[in-house]
Design an enzyme around this catalytic site. Structure first.
Site, PDB file in Angstrom:
ATOM      1  N   GLY A   1     -16.021  27.959  25.431  1.00 59.75           N
ATOM      2  CA  GLY A   1     -15.626  29.310  25.041  1.00 59.75           C
ATOM      3  C   GLY A   1     -14.159  29.415  24.680  1.00 59.75           C
TER       4      GLY A   1
ATOM      5  N   HIS B   1     -13.522  25.323  16.928  1.00 56.70           N
ATOM      6  CA  HIS B   1     -14.940  25.505  17.263  1.00 56.70           C
ATOM      7  C   HIS B   1     -15.718  25.983  16.032  1.00 56.70           C
ATOM      8  CE1 HIS B   1     -13.057  26.220  21.381  1.00 56.70           C
ATOM      9  NE2 HIS B   1     -13.912  25.253  21.629  1.00 56.70           N
TER      10      HIS B   1
ATOM     11  N   LYS C   1     -10.981  15.664  18.514  1.00 52.49           N
ATOM     12  CA  LYS C   1      -9.802  15.967  19.328  1.00 52.49           C
ATOM     13  C   LYS C   1      -9.977  15.374  20.725  1.00 52.49           C
ATOM     14  CE  LYS C   1      -8.735  19.877  21.499  1.00 52.49           C
ATOM     15  NZ  LYS C   1      -8.088  19.604  22.804  1.00 52.49           N
ATOM     16  N   ASP C   2     -11.215  15.493  21.239  1.00 55.05           N
ATOM     17  CA  ASP C   2     -11.546  14.909  22.534  1.00 55.05           C
ATOM     18  C   ASP C   2     -12.223  13.558  22.269  1.00 55.05           C
ATOM     19  OD1 ASP C   2     -11.064  17.320  24.558  1.00 55.05           O
ATOM     20  OD2 ASP C   2     -11.886  18.105  22.701  1.00 55.05           O
TER      21      ASP C   2
ATOM     22  N   GLN D   1     -16.194  19.679  35.705  1.00 53.44           N
ATOM     23  CA  GLN D   1     -15.268  18.824  34.967  1.00 53.44           C
ATOM     24  C   GLN D   1     -13.806  19.193  35.190  1.00 53.44           C
ATOM     25  OE1 GLN D   1     -17.173  20.014  31.162  1.00 53.44           O
ATOM     26  NE2 GLN D   1     -15.110  19.933  30.322  1.00 53.44           N
TER      27      GLN D   1
ATOM     28  N   VAL E   1      -9.230  19.917  14.072  1.00 51.90           N
ATOM     29  CA  VAL E   1      -8.676  21.058  13.347  1.00 51.90           C
ATOM     30  C   VAL E   1      -7.311  21.383  13.953  1.00 51.90           C
ATOM     31  CG1 VAL E   1      -8.974  23.524  12.867  1.00 51.90           C
ATOM     32  CG2 VAL E   1     -10.942  21.968  12.780  1.00 51.90           C
TER      33      VAL E   1
ATOM     34  N   ARG F   1      -6.474  25.899  25.263  1.00 49.38           N
ATOM     35  CA  ARG F   1      -5.346  25.827  26.205  1.00 49.38           C
ATOM     36  C   ARG F   1      -4.012  26.178  25.543  1.00 49.38           C
ATOM     37  NH1 ARG F   1      -8.681  21.634  28.787  1.00 49.38           N
ATOM     38  NH2 ARG F   1      -9.050  22.305  30.911  1.00 49.38           N
TER      39      ARG F   1
HETATM   40  P1  AMP Z   1     -13.961  22.932  24.426  1.00 50.87           P
HETATM   41  O1  AMP Z   1     -14.450  24.330  24.293  1.00 50.87           O
HETATM   42  O2  AMP Z   1     -12.477  22.797  24.396  1.00 50.87           O
HETATM   43  O3  AMP Z   1     -14.636  22.187  25.541  1.00 50.87           O
HETATM   44  O4  AMP Z   1     -14.429  22.195  23.101  1.00 50.87           O
HETATM   45  C1  AMP Z   1     -15.758  22.227  22.682  1.00 50.87           C
HETATM   46  C2  AMP Z   1     -15.939  21.259  21.536  1.00 50.87           C
HETATM   47  O5  AMP Z   1     -15.058  21.627  20.481  1.00 50.87           O
HETATM   48  C3  AMP Z   1     -15.595  19.815  21.905  1.00 50.87           C
HETATM   49  O6  AMP Z   1     -16.501  18.945  21.247  1.00 50.87           O
HETATM   50  C4  AMP Z   1     -14.211  19.659  21.355  1.00 50.87           C
HETATM   51  O7  AMP Z   1     -13.895  18.322  21.024  1.00 50.87           O
HETATM   52  C5  AMP Z   1     -14.271  20.518  20.132  1.00 50.87           C
HETATM   53  N1  AMP Z   1     -12.933  20.971  19.727  1.00 50.87           N
HETATM   54  C6  AMP Z   1     -12.063  21.703  20.452  1.00 50.87           C
HETATM   55  N2  AMP Z   1     -10.917  21.874  19.763  1.00 50.87           N
HETATM   56  C7  AMP Z   1     -11.070  21.218  18.598  1.00 50.87           C
HETATM   57  C8  AMP Z   1     -10.240  20.997  17.457  1.00 50.87           C
HETATM   58  N3  AMP Z   1      -9.014  21.486  17.383  1.00 50.87           N
HETATM   59  N4  AMP Z   1     -10.733  20.270  16.440  1.00 50.87           N
HETATM   60  C9  AMP Z   1     -11.986  19.754  16.500  1.00 50.87           C
HETATM   61  N5  AMP Z   1     -12.809  19.921  17.540  1.00 50.87           N
HETATM   62  C10 AMP Z   1     -12.362  20.638  18.570  1.00 50.87           C
END
Ligand code: AMP
Length: 280
Positions: free
Chosen positions: A28, A34, A149-150, A61, A176, A187
């Site tokens: 979220g 996203h 990114k991850d 996590q 992105v 964050r």
């Molecule tokens: P999160 O909500 O941060 O757990 O991210 C959910 C998904 O979105 C994960 O697969 C992340 O790697 C991806 N994600 C988050 N930020 C980015 C970004 N800036 N560019 C590409 N993917 C992202």
């Protein structure tokens, strides 16, 4: 858009659909990173397929003392973004719905998780693998999208899918970024104005090392030295790790090559930001 908040609800939904389904798991506080994943899911699902986004801030996590409680939650804005992006189903369970109080089974990857973020965040990837497994079982997607990114997370999920025979295609989405190069992240919302101003140093450092490599430098020590200096020039930055690793094994390398990944985690105050760059 259908909003589902219970595991029973996902079962009914999955039983009632024969469409090609692409899942985008998130925590979220959705941003344009996203949205790009959702777009990739849309294309992957095709005209007749369906896109499912899950939003779940997964307590498993977050290490003790990490930012689970204060992780940004933006239910209404997230729902609006999903609707506008043409998401078909939003799965938004709470922690009590996802985890039995006396749960005693987890999923663990034991090689790729040992380095980089796995070292700084013990238990983090066990939490990720466990929740992703549950989401895969609950939502039975044909494909799922994860962001580069991850990078380590993506590699671990791929390994888990391979080793545990999930019949799910893992699609990777390029990172992105904000206009100044900082990787978009939920964050980033934590950063003060001054921290936000300095945070692009992470990306700049990785690019500088890549340029050095393009100019012929292959010593990991020299590349990392340059990158470290660049990050440390940002007064508020505190490096958690900065490493050159093999892009498949994630093991440290002493010499950079076409299979190298530069990866960094840097604190600005309490906020830990990550980024990476494939050296080709
Ligand atoms: P999160 O909500 O941060 O757990 O991210 C959910 C998904 O979105 C994960 O697969 C992340 O790697 C991806 N994600 C988050 N930020 C980015 C970004 N800036 N560019 C590409 N993917 C992202």
């Amino acid at each position: 858009m259908q909003v589902i908040e219970t595991t029973a609800g996902t079962r009914a939904f999955v039983r009632g659909s024969t469409k090609r389904r692409v899942l985008v798991p998130t925590m979220g506080a959705l941003h344009h990173g996203h949205a790009a994943l959702i777009q990739i899911a849309r294309e992957g699902a095709g005209e007749s397929g369906e896109v499912v986004v899950s939003i779940f801030v997964n307590p498993l996590q977050f290490e003790p003392g990490a930012d689970y409680e204060r992780y940004p939650r933006a239910e209404d804005a997230d729902e609006d973004l999903c609707r506008a992006a043409g998401v078909d189903v939003l799965f938004r369970p709470d922690a009590a719905e996802m985890y039995h109080e006396n749960r005693s089974v987890a999923v663990e990857e034991n090689s790729l998780s040992q380095t980089l973020c796995g070292r700084s965040r013990p238990g983090h990837f066990r939490g990720v693998c466990t929740v992703v497994t549950k989401l895969f079982h609950l939502l039975a997607p044909h494909a799922a999208v994860f962001g580069e990114k991850d990078y380590q997370q993506l590699a671990i999920v791929r390994r888990m899918v391979r080793d545990l025979d999930f019949d799910i295609e893992i699609m990777a989405a390029p990172t992105v970024r904000e206009p100044d190069g900082l990787a978009s992240s939920s964050r980033n919302l934590y950063l003060t104005a001054e921290q936000r101003e300095q945070a692009p140093a992470i990306r700049a450092a990785l690019l500088e090392a890549a340029q050095l490599m393009a100019d012929g430098e292959t010593s990991a020590a020299n590349l990392l030295h340059r990158a470290r200096q660049r990050i440390q020039a940002a007064r508020l930055a505190r490096i958690d790790y900065l490493e050159l690793v093999h892009s498949e094994t994630l093991q440290p390398q002493t010499t950079a090559g076409a299979n190298s990944l530069l990866a960094a985690a840097v604190f600005f105050g309490q906020t830990r930001l990550i980024d990476n760059l494939l050296l080709v």
